[in-house]
Scaffold this motif. Structure first.
Motif: not given
Length: 117
Positions: A53-60
């Motif tokens: 699953x792709x990561x939204x780095x800021x959200x994660x």
């Protein structure tokens, strides 16, 4: 035995549309094992077994950092609980380091995570 967690970073090195070829470099940025960490990721990010699953780095980064803050206020009482707690916290801190790198990188890559059990 347990749940394996990996975070990878992919970048496109070259693309030839005429040939239909794309050369992708994949770097393994984070690896950990643990049911607790995996369950946190499943509950928080709706991850599934063996599905990248792709990561939204800021959200994660925000959600993992919040989990760390929440754990600061939950000291455990038993030695075995403390070992578990310390290992889980260490895994989360390492993940925060990787996600911080993802947020701050200059050349944007594709960040993904995957669970497998």
């Amino acid at each position: 035995m347990g749940l394996d967690i990996t975070i990878t970073r992919e970048e496109i090195l070259s693309r030839d549309i005429k040939k239909g070829e794309t050369l992708i470099k994949r770097n393994f940025m984070y690896e950990a094992k643990g049911w607790e960490l995996g369950q946190f990721l499943i509950d928080t990010f709706d991850l599934d077994n063996c599905a990248s699953q792709m990561i939204d780095p800021e959200e994660a980064l925000g959600k993992v950092t919040q989990e760390l803050k929440d754990l600061e206020y939950q000291p455990s009482v038993e030695a075995t609980s403390q070992d578990w707690h310390d290992g889980y916290v260490d895994d989360l801190k390492n993940m925060v380091d990787v996600l911080t790198e993802a947020v701050n990188e200059e050349q944007i890559g594709i960040w993904e995570w995957e669970l497998s059990w």
